[in-house]
Design an enzyme around this catalytic site. Structure first.
Site, PDB file in Angstrom:
ATOM      1  N   TYR A  72      63.650  47.698 -33.375  1.00 28.88           N
ATOM      2  CA  TYR A  72      64.729  48.364 -34.120  1.00 28.88           C
ATOM      3  C   TYR A  72      65.190  49.603 -33.372  1.00 28.88           C
ATOM      4  O   TYR A  72      66.378  49.865 -33.252  1.00 28.88           O
ATOM      5  CB  TYR A  72      64.226  48.745 -35.520  1.00 28.88           C
ATOM      6  N   PHE A 124      96.582  46.116 -28.685  1.00 28.23           N
ATOM      7  CA  PHE A 124      96.165  44.809 -29.196  1.00 28.23           C
ATOM      8  C   PHE A 124      96.205  44.833 -30.735  1.00 28.23           C
ATOM      9  O   PHE A 124      96.133  45.896 -31.345  1.00 28.23           O
ATOM     10  CB  PHE A 124      94.757  44.466 -28.694  1.00 28.23           C
ATOM     11  N   ASP A 125      96.301  43.657 -31.365  1.00 23.64           N
ATOM     12  CA  ASP A 125      96.526  43.637 -32.823  1.00 23.64           C
ATOM     13  C   ASP A 125      95.421  44.306 -33.640  1.00 23.64           C
ATOM     14  O   ASP A 125      95.716  44.990 -34.619  1.00 23.64           O
ATOM     15  CB  ASP A 125      96.853  42.226 -33.346  1.00 23.64           C
ATOM     16  N   ASP A 215      91.159  50.791 -23.482  1.00 22.05           N
ATOM     17  CA  ASP A 215      90.760  49.579 -24.191  1.00 22.05           C
ATOM     18  C   ASP A 215      90.457  48.564 -23.087  1.00 22.05           C
ATOM     19  O   ASP A 215      91.355  48.058 -22.428  1.00 22.05           O
ATOM     20  CB  ASP A 215      91.893  49.121 -25.110  1.00 22.05           C
ATOM     21  N   ALA A 217      88.830  45.474 -22.589  1.00 21.43           N
ATOM     22  CA  ALA A 217      88.404  44.072 -22.715  1.00 21.43           C
ATOM     23  C   ALA A 217      88.403  43.333 -21.369  1.00 21.43           C
ATOM     24  O   ALA A 217      87.483  42.599 -21.059  1.00 21.43           O
ATOM     25  CB  ALA A 217      89.300  43.348 -23.714  1.00 21.43           C
ATOM     26  N   LYS A 258      84.998  39.280 -23.434  1.00 23.68           N
ATOM     27  CA  LYS A 258      85.902  38.820 -22.381  1.00 23.68           C
ATOM     28  C   LYS A 258      85.191  39.021 -21.030  1.00 23.68           C
ATOM     29  O   LYS A 258      84.418  38.173 -20.611  1.00 23.68           O
ATOM     30  CB  LYS A 258      87.224  39.598 -22.432  1.00 23.68           C
ATOM     31  N   HIS A 450      98.366  36.853 -39.329  1.00 25.91           N
ATOM     32  CA  HIS A 450      98.372  35.625 -38.527  1.00 25.91           C
ATOM     33  C   HIS A 450      97.091  34.811 -38.638  1.00 25.91           C
ATOM     34  O   HIS A 450      97.092  33.611 -38.481  1.00 25.91           O
ATOM     35  CB  HIS A 450      98.653  35.949 -37.052  1.00 25.91           C
TER      36      HIS A 450
END
Ligand code: F0G
Length: 458
Positions: A72, A124-125, A215, A217, A258, A450
């Protein structure tokens, strides 16, 4: 003769995929309310809905899984990942999360207040979702050239530094908690951001005293494009380029699904110790204790290896050349897509492929459905459905581009699969004049519609 490129690996395990008939697919897609997210994957032949969490892990990653430490607190797996994060990106502080949007949730909880604005390049969304959920606004400062799909420029993901400067000046430093630079720029077509543009963005941020967030990714794919396309980087390794890129960032969020080539995972990282402390509380609340957050020990171990492997040139070269291969096939058939081919995906220009389907009937979504019916290939809409409604006026937003994205998972499909995808698109393109109607919404969620939208034929 020069030998052609090939993958720097061989295949040790395979997974069967099923073909189907058009008649079966007609029923399945109708049952899914014409929403491809609602299709069971066994009804899909070649799944290009995303490159996120869908890659094949290497034998080294799988063996690292077996050595995962599930303690943990203070697991060795945490330190393996922490060391890799510091080595690659230079950040001392980091918080593991279950994926990219969780990193956004944790970090944005510490940073964003109601009424703030967050400028950047095509957020990004989920990033936009996490901004708008906090009653703040995302302002897109991507270069205007990104909207011309046929224009071939090397760094179509760039920010327009003048636009950015104006936005920060207009709202003032107090209302801009950070600038968000997405590398590569997913929404604009998996297009990279140049080192020069990273520097220019950083300069604008410094001028106003605003921190810069990456960001991240597809950071490794971005570094590959810098190596291949930007002067002065041809002889540098990917790791050296990544290191240089992150010298300009104050913090990062990443979906590790990714370029980390894992099936789940993410993190946020930063230099600022105070911000780390603040974000830590949210990590403990939303994700888990500091040394595992949203990940198991084995997942952190696999990610540490994945980050190391996927910042090697040969991996990225084979991956990005496969995307380019699909692009070249489409060129043969005259099918228009966002040029040049992106790092992780081909983005078909749906308005040009289906010129008779009005945008109010969701042109790119219509192309996704046609492609599925034709071949069992699943892509994803990046158009009016994803753009959602304006949070203030509740009117539909119609972006300049209606794109059908074909995202290619890492190390999963062969070039022969790409041939099938291209041929299916050709068949649709050949009968484009006969496709005149799209779809209308019968149910939608108030945010990020979406994923769960329900449609019927218009
Ligand atoms: N940022 C970018 C640029 C992304 O592309 C994604 C995810 C995220 C953040 C969120 O990460 O999914 O791990 O929570 N993109 C996937 C896609 C879903 O299909 O492009 P996540």
């Amino acid at each position: 003769m020069e030998l052609p490129y090939s993958e720097p690996y061989k295949i040790k395990m395979v997974e069967a995929i099923k073909t189907s008939t058009r008649k079966e697919r007609e029923k399945w897609i109708k049952d899914a309310k014409y929403n491809l997210f609602m299709l069971p994957s066994e009804y899909v032949f070649i799944d290009l809905i995303t490159d996120s969490g869908t890659g094949s892990m290497s034998d080294r990653q799988w063996s690292a899984m077996m050595l995962g430490d599930e303690s943990y607190a203070g697991a060795s797996s945490f330190y393996n990942l922490k060391n890799m994060v510091e080595k690659l990106f230079g950040f001392k502080h980091f918080l593991p999360t279950h994926q990219g949007r969780a990193a956004e949730n944790v970090l944005f909880s510490a940073l964003i207040r109601e009424g703030d604005v967050i400028p950047g390049n095509s957020h990004f969304d989920t990033t936009k979702g996490h901004i708008e959920y906090r009653k703040a606004h995302a302002i897109d400062c991507t270069i205007a050239e990104a909207n011309d799909t046929q224009l071939e420029i090397p760094f179509k993901g760039n920010v327009d530094p003048e636009k950015l400067d104006k936005v920060i000046a207009q709202y003032g430093k107090e209302r801009v908690p950070f600038v968000c630079l997405t590398i590569t720029n997913n929404t604009a077509g998996g297009q990279p951001v140049s080192m020069e543009n990273i520097k220019a963005t950083s300069k604008v941020c410094k001028k106003h005293g605003v921190p810069l967030l990456f960001d991240s990714a597809r950071f490794a794919e971005n570094a590959y494009f810098i190596k291949m396309r930007e002067e002065g980087y041809g002889d540098k390794t990917i790791k050296e380029i990544v290191h240089e890129m992150y010298k300009y960032a104050d913090m990062m969020t990443i979906s590790a699904k990714k370029d980390g080539v894992v099936n789940i995972g993410g993190f946020c990282a930063m230099h600022d110790a105070d911000l780390y402390r603040k974000a830590s509380t949210f990590n403990i609340m939303f994700e888990g204790f500091l040394t595992y957050g949203g990940m198991s020990g084995r997942d952190m171990n696999a990610l540490a290896v994945g980050l190391d492997e996927n910042t090697e040139f040969a991996q990225l070269d084979a991956r990005i050349r496969q995307v380019e291969y699909l692009g070249k096939k489409l060129d043969e058939y005259g099918i228009p897509y966002q040029r040049p081919a992106g790092g992780h995906a081909i983005f078909i220009d749906a308005k040009k492929v289906l010129p008779n389907v009005p945008k109010e009937e969701f042109t790119a979504q219509t192309l996704c459905i046609e492609l599925y019916l034709e071949s069992g290939v699943r892509g994803v809409e990046i158009g009016a459905m994803l753009a959602d409604r304006d949070p203030d006026t509740r009117e539909n937003r119609y972006p300049a581009l209606e794109l059908t994205r074909l995202a290619i998972p890492r190390r999963v499909y062969t070039d022969r699969h790409m041939d099938v995808v291209a041929a299916a698109l050709k068949n649709i393109y050949d009968r484009r004049e006969t496709i005149t109607r799209g779809y209308k919404i019968t149910h939608e969620a108030p945010i990020m519609r979406h994923f769960t939208v329900e449609l019927e034929k218009a």
